[in-house]
Design a protein around this motif. Structure first.
Motif, PDB file in Angstrom:
ATOM      1  N   ALA A  98       0.831  -1.207   0.000  1.00 33.12           N
ATOM      2  CA  ALA A  98       0.000   0.000   0.000  1.00 33.12           C
ATOM      3  C   ALA A  98       0.863   1.253   0.000  1.00 33.12           C
ATOM      4  O   ALA A  98       0.572   2.219  -0.717  1.00 33.12           O
ATOM      5  N   VAL A  99       1.944   1.251   0.757  1.00 35.60           N
ATOM      6  CA  VAL A  99       2.837   2.411   0.780  1.00 35.60           C
ATOM      7  C   VAL A  99       3.492   2.602  -0.585  1.00 35.60           C
ATOM      8  O   VAL A  99       3.602   3.723  -1.091  1.00 35.60           O
ATOM      9  N   VAL A 100       3.917   1.516  -1.214  1.00 43.12           N
ATOM     10  CA  VAL A 100       4.502   1.621  -2.545  1.00 43.12           C
ATOM     11  C   VAL A 100       3.491   2.187  -3.534  1.00 43.12           C
ATOM     12  O   VAL A 100       3.808   3.055  -4.353  1.00 43.12           O
ATOM     13  N   LEU A 101       2.245   1.736  -3.469  1.00 47.69           N
ATOM     14  CA  LEU A 101       1.219   2.249  -4.374  1.00 47.69           C
ATOM     15  C   LEU A 101       0.918   3.716  -4.122  1.00 47.69           C
ATOM     16  O   LEU A 101       0.649   4.468  -5.066  1.00 47.69           O
ATOM     17  N   VAL A 102       0.964   4.139  -2.885  1.00 48.75           N
ATOM     18  CA  VAL A 102       0.721   5.553  -2.576  1.00 48.75           C
ATOM     19  C   VAL A 102       1.835   6.417  -3.149  1.00 48.75           C
ATOM     20  O   VAL A 102       1.590   7.479  -3.713  1.00 48.75           O
ATOM     21  N   PHE A 103       3.062   5.938  -3.040  1.00 48.99           N
ATOM     22  CA  PHE A 103       4.187   6.728  -3.526  1.00 48.99           C
ATOM     23  C   PHE A 103       4.445   6.551  -5.023  1.00 48.99           C
ATOM     24  O   PHE A 103       5.268   7.264  -5.587  1.00 48.99           O
ATOM     25  N   ALA A 104       3.778   5.613  -5.658  1.00 48.77           N
ATOM     26  CA  ALA A 104       4.002   5.380  -7.082  1.00 48.77           C
ATOM     27  C   ALA A 104       3.568   6.596  -7.883  1.00 48.77           C
ATOM     28  O   ALA A 104       2.596   7.264  -7.570  1.00 48.77           O
ATOM     29  N   VAL A 105       4.299   6.869  -8.937  1.00 54.77           N
ATOM     30  CA  VAL A 105       3.993   8.005  -9.797  1.00 54.77           C
ATOM     31  C   VAL A 105       3.392   7.458 -11.082  1.00 54.77           C
ATOM     32  O   VAL A 105       4.046   6.727 -11.825  1.00 54.77           O
ATOM     33  N   ALA A 106       2.145   7.798 -11.332  1.00 55.07           N
ATOM     34  CA  ALA A 106       1.481   7.357 -12.561  1.00 55.07           C
ATOM     35  C   ALA A 106       1.624   8.462 -13.600  1.00 55.07           C
ATOM     36  O   ALA A 106       1.146   9.564 -13.429  1.00 55.07           O
ATOM     37  N   ARG A 107       2.295   8.141 -14.678  1.00 49.93           N
ATOM     38  CA  ARG A 107       2.507   9.119 -15.736  1.00 49.93           C
ATOM     39  C   ARG A 107       2.208   8.458 -17.069  1.00 49.93           C
ATOM     40  O   ARG A 107       2.355   7.263 -17.230  1.00 49.93           O
ATOM     41  N   ASP A 108       1.857   9.290 -18.009  1.00 45.38           N
ATOM     42  CA  ASP A 108       1.644   8.786 -19.355  1.00 45.38           C
ATOM     43  C   ASP A 108       2.959   8.668 -20.117  1.00 45.38           C
ATOM     44  O   ASP A 108       3.062   7.918 -21.068  1.00 45.38           O
ATOM     45  N   GLY A 109       3.954   9.429 -19.690  1.00 47.94           N
ATOM     46  CA  GLY A 109       5.243   9.424 -20.367  1.00 47.94           C
ATOM     47  C   GLY A 109       5.973   8.120 -20.168  1.00 47.94           C
ATOM     48  O   GLY A 109       5.779   7.399 -19.202  1.00 47.94           O
ATOM     49  N   GLY A 110       6.859   7.795 -21.098  1.00 50.87           N
ATOM     50  CA  GLY A 110       7.633   6.575 -21.002  1.00 50.87           C
ATOM     51  C   GLY A 110       8.808   6.726 -20.065  1.00 50.87           C
ATOM     52  O   GLY A 110       9.038   7.782 -19.473  1.00 50.87           O
TER      53      GLY A 110
END
Length: 116
Positions: A98-110
């Motif tokens: 859950a902590v990893v998912l919270v800190f994950a950065v979702a971007r459209d860029g490659g």
């Protein structure tokens, strides 16, 4: 410790120029760092809210840090997790995910290095 801190901050500062597209954008980021900083934001956590984190995310992050600090203060550290019952271990694993998912950065860029 001093050398590590200085190196970390110099490399982080250099990344501004590496990641921005133009020198004008880089200077705008640097200007924003210098002029938009408010010491009160460190206390009231409004900077986390501007990053898109809500109260539940902040509580989850604080809980994860508290758990890590508590484990680190024990005699065996993280080895204590493996001595616990299965349910406690899996709760810890889910908390880490859950902590990893919270800190994950979702971007459209490659991936940045695909640009090269």
């Amino acid at each position: 410790v001093w050398q590590v801190l200085v190196t970390f901050h110099l490399v982080g500062f250099a990344w501004i120029f590496f990641r921005t597209g133009t020198l004008d954008q880089a200077l705008a980021v640097v200007r924003g760092i210098v002029t938009d900083f408010k010491a009160g934001d460190l206390v009231n956590l409004s900077w986390l809210k501007r990053k898109g984190l809500d109260r539940a995310d902040i509580v989850l992050i604080a809980g994860a840090f508290a758990a890590v600090l508590a484990l680190d203060r024990t005699r065996h550290g993280f080895a204590a997790i493996f001595a616990r019952p299965v349910m406690v271990r899996w709760l810890f694993y889910y908390l880490l995910v859950a902590v990893v998912l919270v800190f994950a950065v979702a971007r459209d860029g490659g991936f940045i290095y695909f640009q090269f």
